[in-house]
Structure formats: structure tokens, C-alpha cells
Design a protein around this motif. Structure first.
Motif, PDB file in Angstrom:
ATOM      1  N   TYR A 189      -4.698  16.379 -10.876  1.00  0.00           N
ATOM      2  CA  TYR A 189      -5.795  16.450 -11.842  1.00  0.00           C
ATOM      3  C   TYR A 189      -6.942  15.525 -11.437  1.00  0.00           C
ATOM      4  O   TYR A 189      -8.104  15.841 -11.669  1.00  0.00           O
ATOM      5  CB  TYR A 189      -5.295  16.069 -13.242  1.00  0.00           C
ATOM      6  N   VAL A 190      -6.630  14.389 -10.848  1.00  0.00           N
ATOM      7  CA  VAL A 190      -7.648  13.447 -10.397  1.00  0.00           C
ATOM      8  C   VAL A 190      -7.919  13.619  -8.904  1.00  0.00           C
ATOM      9  O   VAL A 190      -9.070  13.607  -8.467  1.00  0.00           O
ATOM     10  CB  VAL A 190      -7.214  11.991 -10.681  1.00  0.00           C
ATOM     11  N   PHE A 191      -6.847  13.813  -8.146  1.00  0.00           N
ATOM     12  CA  PHE A 191      -6.970  13.794  -6.686  1.00  0.00           C
ATOM     13  C   PHE A 191      -6.778  15.189  -6.120  1.00  0.00           C
ATOM     14  O   PHE A 191      -5.656  15.618  -5.831  1.00  0.00           O
ATOM     15  CB  PHE A 191      -5.974  12.792  -6.095  1.00  0.00           C
ATOM     16  N   ASN A 192      -7.889  15.892  -6.016  1.00  0.00           N
ATOM     17  CA  ASN A 192      -7.892  17.216  -5.406  1.00  0.00           C
ATOM     18  C   ASN A 192      -9.171  17.373  -4.607  1.00  0.00           C
ATOM     19  O   ASN A 192     -10.050  16.522  -4.653  1.00  0.00           O
ATOM     20  CB  ASN A 192      -7.751  18.310  -6.474  1.00  0.00           C
ATOM     21  N   GLY A 193      -9.267  18.450  -3.885  1.00  0.00           N
ATOM     22  CA  GLY A 193     -10.462  18.686  -3.084  1.00  0.00           C
ATOM     23  C   GLY A 193     -10.716  17.543  -2.124  1.00  0.00           C
ATOM     24  O   GLY A 193      -9.816  17.122  -1.395  1.00  0.00           O
ATOM     25  N   PRO A 194     -11.937  16.975  -2.126  1.00  0.00           N
ATOM     26  CA  PRO A 194     -12.268  15.920  -1.152  1.00  0.00           C
ATOM     27  C   PRO A 194     -11.514  14.615  -1.388  1.00  0.00           C
ATOM     28  O   PRO A 194     -11.499  13.746  -0.523  1.00  0.00           O
ATOM     29  CB  PRO A 194     -13.773  15.717  -1.348  1.00  0.00           C
ATOM     30  N   TYR A 195     -10.886  14.466  -2.559  1.00  0.00           N
ATOM     31  CA  TYR A 195     -10.200  13.214  -2.884  1.00  0.00           C
ATOM     32  C   TYR A 195      -8.680  13.319  -2.754  1.00  0.00           C
ATOM     33  O   TYR A 195      -7.955  12.392  -3.116  1.00  0.00           O
ATOM     34  CB  TYR A 195     -10.545  12.774  -4.309  1.00  0.00           C
ATOM     35  N   ALA A 196      -8.178  14.429  -2.253  1.00  0.00           N
ATOM     36  CA  ALA A 196      -6.731  14.680  -2.268  1.00  0.00           C
ATOM     37  C   ALA A 196      -5.958  13.696  -1.397  1.00  0.00           C
ATOM     38  O   ALA A 196      -4.832  13.324  -1.725  1.00  0.00           O
ATOM     39  CB  ALA A 196      -6.446  16.110  -1.812  1.00  0.00           C
ATOM     40  N   ALA A 197      -6.553  13.266  -0.289  1.00  0.00           N
ATOM     41  CA  ALA A 197      -5.876  12.313   0.598  1.00  0.00           C
ATOM     42  C   ALA A 197      -6.213  10.901   0.135  1.00  0.00           C
ATOM     43  O   ALA A 197      -7.185  10.297   0.578  1.00  0.00           O
ATOM     44  CB  ALA A 197      -6.310  12.521   2.036  1.00  0.00           C
ATOM     45  N   ALA A 198      -5.426  10.391  -0.797  1.00  0.00           N
ATOM     46  CA  ALA A 198      -5.716   9.100  -1.406  1.00  0.00           C
ATOM     47  C   ALA A 198      -4.585   8.104  -1.160  1.00  0.00           C
ATOM     48  O   ALA A 198      -3.458   8.478  -0.828  1.00  0.00           O
ATOM     49  CB  ALA A 198      -5.943   9.268  -2.910  1.00  0.00           C
ATOM     50  N   GLY A 199      -4.908   6.828  -1.320  1.00  0.00           N
ATOM     51  CA  GLY A 199      -3.921   5.756  -1.231  1.00  0.00           C
ATOM     52  C   GLY A 199      -4.329   4.647  -2.168  1.00  0.00           C
ATOM     53  O   GLY A 199      -5.491   4.563  -2.582  1.00  0.00           O
ATOM     54  N   ASN A 247     -10.374  -1.822  11.514  1.00  0.00           N
ATOM     55  CA  ASN A 247     -10.756  -0.534  12.108  1.00  0.00           C
ATOM     56  C   ASN A 247      -9.743   0.557  11.796  1.00  0.00           C
ATOM     57  O   ASN A 247      -9.471   1.438  12.629  1.00  0.00           O
ATOM     58  CB  ASN A 247     -10.950  -0.676  13.624  1.00  0.00           C
ATOM     59  N   ASP A 248      -9.201   0.521  10.582  1.00  0.00           N
ATOM     60  CA  ASP A 248      -8.214   1.507  10.132  1.00  0.00           C
ATOM     61  C   ASP A 248      -8.914   2.495   9.202  1.00  0.00           C
ATOM     62  O   ASP A 248      -8.903   2.342   7.981  1.00  0.00           O
ATOM     63  CB  ASP A 248      -7.069   0.792   9.419  1.00  0.00           C
ATOM     64  N   ALA A 249      -9.541   3.506   9.796  1.00  0.00           N
ATOM     65  CA  ALA A 249     -10.318   4.466   9.021  1.00  0.00           C
ATOM     66  C   ALA A 249      -9.445   5.298   8.082  1.00  0.00           C
ATOM     67  O   ALA A 249      -9.880   5.681   6.996  1.00  0.00           O
ATOM     68  CB  ALA A 249     -11.107   5.381   9.952  1.00  0.00           C
ATOM     69  N   GLU A 250      -8.215   5.589   8.483  1.00  0.00           N
ATOM     70  CA  GLU A 250      -7.327   6.393   7.653  1.00  0.00           C
ATOM     71  C   GLU A 250      -7.055   5.702   6.317  1.00  0.00           C
ATOM     72  O   GLU A 250      -7.210   6.302   5.246  1.00  0.00           O
ATOM     73  CB  GLU A 250      -6.014   6.634   8.398  1.00  0.00           C
ATOM     74  N   THR A 251      -6.649   4.439   6.370  1.00  0.00           N
ATOM     75  CA  THR A 251      -6.383   3.700   5.132  1.00  0.00           C
ATOM     76  C   THR A 251      -7.663   3.491   4.349  1.00  0.00           C
ATOM     77  O   THR A 251      -7.688   3.642   3.118  1.00  0.00           O
ATOM     78  CB  THR A 251      -5.721   2.352   5.453  1.00  0.00           C
ATOM     79  N   PHE A 252      -8.738   3.135   5.037  1.00  0.00           N
ATOM     80  CA  PHE A 252     -10.020   2.926   4.361  1.00  0.00           C
ATOM     81  C   PHE A 252     -10.424   4.160   3.564  1.00  0.00           C
ATOM     82  O   PHE A 252     -10.789   4.067   2.389  1.00  0.00           O
ATOM     83  CB  PHE A 252     -11.110   2.588   5.380  1.00  0.00           C
ATOM     84  N   ASN A 253     -10.376   5.316   4.191  1.00  0.00           N
ATOM     85  CA  ASN A 253     -10.810   6.535   3.513  1.00  0.00           C
ATOM     86  C   ASN A 253      -9.907   6.903   2.342  1.00  0.00           C
ATOM     87  O   ASN A 253     -10.373   7.430   1.325  1.00  0.00           O
ATOM     88  CB  ASN A 253     -10.886   7.686   4.512  1.00  0.00           C
ATOM     89  N   ARG A 254      -8.625   6.632   2.461  1.00  0.00           N
ATOM     90  CA  ARG A 254      -7.714   6.920   1.350  1.00  0.00           C
ATOM     91  C   ARG A 254      -8.008   6.006   0.161  1.00  0.00           C
ATOM     92  O   ARG A 254      -7.986   6.448  -0.989  1.00  0.00           O
ATOM     93  CB  ARG A 254      -6.267   6.776   1.810  1.00  0.00           C
ATOM     94  N   TYR A 260       0.855  -1.191   0.000  1.00  0.00           N
ATOM     95  CA  TYR A 260       0.000   0.000   0.000  1.00  0.00           C
ATOM     96  C   TYR A 260       0.887   1.235   0.000  1.00  0.00           C
ATOM     97  O   TYR A 260       1.962   1.254   0.610  1.00  0.00           O
ATOM     98  CB  TYR A 260      -0.894  -0.013   1.244  1.00  0.00           C
ATOM     99  N   VAL A 261       0.413   2.275  -0.700  1.00  0.00           N
ATOM    100  CA  VAL A 261       1.188   3.513  -0.736  1.00  0.00           C
ATOM    101  C   VAL A 261       0.223   4.692  -0.790  1.00  0.00           C
ATOM    102  O   VAL A 261      -0.833   4.627  -1.424  1.00  0.00           O
ATOM    103  CB  VAL A 261       2.153   3.541  -1.947  1.00  0.00           C
ATOM    104  N   THR A 262       0.577   5.779  -0.118  1.00  0.00           N
ATOM    105  CA  THR A 262      -0.228   6.989  -0.165  1.00  0.00           C
ATOM    106  C   THR A 262       0.213   7.859  -1.341  1.00  0.00           C
ATOM    107  O   THR A 262       1.309   7.695  -1.889  1.00  0.00           O
ATOM    108  CB  THR A 262      -0.087   7.808   1.122  1.00  0.00           C
TER     109      THR A 262
END
Length: 464
Positions: A105-115, A158-165, A86-88
């Protein structure tokens, strides 16, 4: 075509579109098992649901696992798996500095924190290679199945950070491509299109994980997006009339090219269909559940007891149109219980673990009887390494493995849930003694080991 210039208006319109679609569910009803009229919460009105023949189980009730089941095993594996597979976006920007400037171009605004979950090395696929040297050179691609698996794994951890990314990775590409199903293969975090067609198993898993997280957190955004995806699955990936699950949303898979539809039974996720039915009373998810179980049991009865990777409605195996089952030179695998079908025990055992459906028990029993006979009841036997033929008249067993891959040890182990307590006890010990491979080619092996380990060790906790 320069797709980048369309990004800003597209993102704006998609943000509004997703909000409008989701807004219809802002006062979503309390979850109801569609096979039990008792609401699991009295927080809201009960949605309409079809009555079915499949029994339900009380909230929290699960089937028995091995006495040696230990959640600390998958909990211990998780950091290692995450660290290698996995990578952020932020970390990847340091690897791929030559094109990282295009990530936004793809990951900005609400999607900027992606993995993303990294696919195995693809040395022959130039779209998955980069100009850099070293370990990441040929690991630039991600497949949507990995996003779905990763979301399930992180949800149960229960890893919400990774899940949300991972969720943002799916959301970002769906918004960028103006579609509600995740492209099946993507390149890093870039806007480069590899193939934006869908893979149904991934779509089912992504939506399932979102419902699970909604049930854990009551965050309405999760449920809203799950229902958007579920509607797209119904519209684009469920065969009208037969209610069969198709493998994707293009003419290659939906029969619109005039050729017979090819089915993949490892895409059948009974739990997904049950969860959809809890919140979506407008589509006949139980009909899909029943049609797929009926077809699965007929296919199993028509052969040796295992399943072919790819099949037709007429109960024959078939070489799939995407060329994913070998060739004349390397040999064909579509007739055997192989790299696709290895997921069947996980999906069916999960259904039995949570819902104790007798059809799930029947499928698992036949599989377990088969492997017990082949291995003389020893889960440590090399017999578990063979990819058995569904029909020897259509092709021989495939015996290329020199040892038992961990995903196959775990898959055959799961056939003991509800069927064979001694087998389950013995093989769970072996699975729990297994480790991750963590190399550039072990994406599939390691991610399936994580899923099976979570299931076998009781981390697939019911959230309703």
C-alpha cells in the motif's frame, strides 16, 4: 478512517506533483559555495546567492585528521552494522508475515525496493511490537533520524543500493501521507500511522545526503527531491524572523500552542545549510547558519562550556514538551550534555573539516578544553562517561554510565579536529579499536559510531 482506499489516487497525484516541482530544477545551476563567488563547475549558470561573512575553502580542501586515520576501519564496520541494523522490505516480509501483505500500500511502483534502519527495541510501545516471537518482536519501528543517518553513511560508503532503498522508504511515506517531510516514526513498511509529524534533524540529513549523491552522480532526481525537502524545511521548520531551526513542524515545536519554542542545538547542521545555499537562491540559508551559530556560541559562553540537550532563546535549559528528557522518578537530563547533544561535535567538526569556519573552531576548542581539563588529557579516562551539566545551578552532572559509551568516546574525540592534534591522535586510536555492539538496544550507539568513524577516518569526502 480507511486510509488504504485513498492510496492509488494519492500516489498518482503525488508522482505528478513531485515531478512538477522537480521540473523547475531540471536545468539546475552549477553548485556554488555561497561564501565564494567562484563556481565549482562551469556546466551551467551560477545561481543567486547571498554574500556572507563565513569563509569558504577551495574544492577538496579539508582540515587535518589524525595520522592514524584509516578509511578501512569504517569500511570494515559497515557490513556488520548493515547486517544487524538494516533490513529490506523483501527480508522483512519473511519476519512479519502477518502484515506483510499490506506493505505494497505504501511501497509500490518507484518505491517498491525499500529498506529501513531498525530502531532499538521498544518493549513499552505497542505500536513497535508485533505478534511474532524472537529478536524482531519489539523492533518494528523506524525513526526518520535513522533514515537520514543511514543515507549519509551509505552515501559515504558509495553503497547506492542501500542509499536508494532508504530514500525510497522516505519517499514512500511522504507520498502516502501527502507531505514533503518524512514522518518521524513509522512501523515497519506498513500503512499504519504511528506519528507523521516531522523531526527537523532527520529532514536536514535526508536532504543533505541527496545533495551529496547528486554531486557524486549528477542524477537530477536526487537534487530535485532535496530541493522539495529543503523548501518544506524552510516553510515548516525554520522560525520566521529569527531564522532559528525549530525541532519539528507541529504546535509542540513551532510555538503555535502559545508556549515558548524549545530548541535542540544538536539539530543544527551547518553543512546542510551550506549545501542548500549552493542550489537554492530563493531562501536565506546563510541567515539560518548565522543565527544558529550566534545562538550556539551564546549558549556555550553562558554555561560550563558544554551544551544542554534542550534550551530556550533566553539562554536557559528547559524540559522539552515531548517528555524525552526524563522525569521526576528517573531524573531529568535536559540541562546536561546528554543523548541529544552527543551529536553536536559530529556536526560542528564536519563543518570545520570541510569549511574551516572559525565559529566551528571556537565551539570545538571550548569543548576540547573542557574535556581535556576533566580527563587530564587522557581520552581513555572515565571522565568521558559523564554527562556534564551545562549549568550546575539548573542541574547536576549525570553520572549513570559505568563505562564510556563508544558514541561518547567518538564525540569527545571529534572535538580535537582543528584544536588538539595530540588528543585527536590518541583518541582516534581508541575509536578505531572500538567495535559495534549490535544488539537490540544499540541502534543509537552503533549508528553514531558509524558516522563518527567515517568522519574521523576521512570518509567524509567533499563532493564539490
Amino acid at each position: 478512517m480507511n486510509t488504504k482506499k485513498y492510496l492509488i489516487p494519492l500516489m498518482a497525484s503525488l508522482a505528478l506533483g513531485l515531478s512538477a516541482c522537480g521540473g523547475e530544477s531540471d536545468s539546475a545551476a552549477a553548485p556554488v559555495d555561497p561564501f565564494n563567488s567562484t563556481p565549482m563547475s562551469q556546466a551551467g549558470p551560477v545561481p543567486a546567492s547571498s554574500t556572507g561573512t563565513t569563509p569558504s575553502t577551495p574544492a577538496g580542501t579539508v582540515a587535518a585528521l589524525a595520522s592514524v586515520a584509516n578509511p578501512n576501519v569504517p569500511i570494515g564496520l559497515y557490513p556488520s552494522w548493515l547486517g544487524f541494523h538494516y533490513v529490506t522490505l523483501e527480508a522483512e516480509s519473511q519476519y512479519y508475515v502477518d502484515f506483510a501483505s499490506g506493505f505494497s500500500y505504501v511501497f509500490n511502483g518507484p518505491y517498491a525496493a525499500a529498506g529501513r534502519v531498525i530502531w532499538s527495541t521498544q518493549a513499552s510501545n505497542n505500536q513497535c511490537k508485533t505478534e511474532i516471537s524472537g529478536a524482531m518482536k519489539s523492533r518494528a519501528c523506524t525513526v526518520s533520524e535513522g533514515i537520514g543517518y543511514g543515507m549519509l553513511i551509505s552515501a559515504f560508503q558509495n553503497d547506492a543500493e542501500t542509499f536508494n532503498r532508504l530514500w525510497n522508504y522516505s519517499r514512500g511515506y511522504r507520498a502516502y501521507n501527502n507531505q514533503n517531510l518524512t514522518p518521524w516514526i513509522t512501523r515497519s513498511f506498513t500503512f499504519d500511522l504511528v506519528d507523521n509529524s516531522s523531526a527537523t534533524d532527520a529532514d536536514l540529513d535526508i536532504a543533505t545526503s541527496l545533495i551529496l549523491m547528486y554531486q557524486k552522480t549528477q542524477n537530477q532526481e536526487y537534487l530535485n527531491d532535496a530541493l522539495v525537502i529543503a523548501k518544506a524545511i524552510w516553510d515548516e521548520e525554520i522560525e520566521p524572523g529569527t531564522y532559528m531551526i525549530m525541532s519539528g513542524n507541529t504546535s509542540m515545536w513551532n510555538g503555535k500552542n502559545g508556549k515558548p519554542i524549545t530548541y535542540n542545538l544538536s539539530y543544527f547542521s551547518p553543512v546542510a545549510l551550506r549545501l542548500f545555499a549552493m542550489y537554492d537562491g530563493t531562501h536565506q540559508w546563510e541567515a539560518v547558519l548565522n543565527a544558529m551559530y550566534d545562538y550556539m556560541q551564546k549558549m556555550q559562553a553562558a554555561g560550563t562550556g558544554v551544551f544542554p540537550d534542550w534550551s530556550l532563546i533566553g539562554l536557559t535549559s528547559v524540559n522539552p514538551p515531548n517528555g524525552a528528557a526524563g522525569n521526576e522518578k528517573t531524573g531529568f537530563t535536559y540541562h546536561s550534555f546528554n543523548k541529544e547533544s552527543v551529536r553536536i561535535p559530529w556536526r560542528i567538526a564536519w563543518d570545520y573539516y570541510w569549511f574551516q569556519d572559525p565559529r566551528a573552531l571556537s565551539v570545538l576548542t571550548v569543548l576540547n578544553n573542557f574535556i581535556v581539563a576533566k580527563s587530564n588529557g587522557d581520552p581513555g579516562s572515565a571522565a568521558l562517561a559523564i554527562n556534564y551539566s551545562w549549568n550546575l545551578a539548573e542541574g547536576a552532572d549525570v553520572a549513570k554510565n559505568t563505562s564510556v559509551p563508544t558514541q561518547w568516546l567518538a564525540a569527545w574525540c571529534a572535538t580535537g579536529i582543528g584544536t588538539n592534534s595530540k588528543w585527536l591522535e590518541d583518541c582516534t586510536k581508541l575509536v578505531n579499536a572500538s567495535g559495534l555492539t549490535n544488539n537490540a538496544n544499540s541502534y543509537f550507539t552503533d549508528i553514531l559510531l558509524m558516522l563518527y568513524s567515517e568522519l574521523l577516518n576521512g570518509m567524509f569526502t567533499k563532493t564539490f
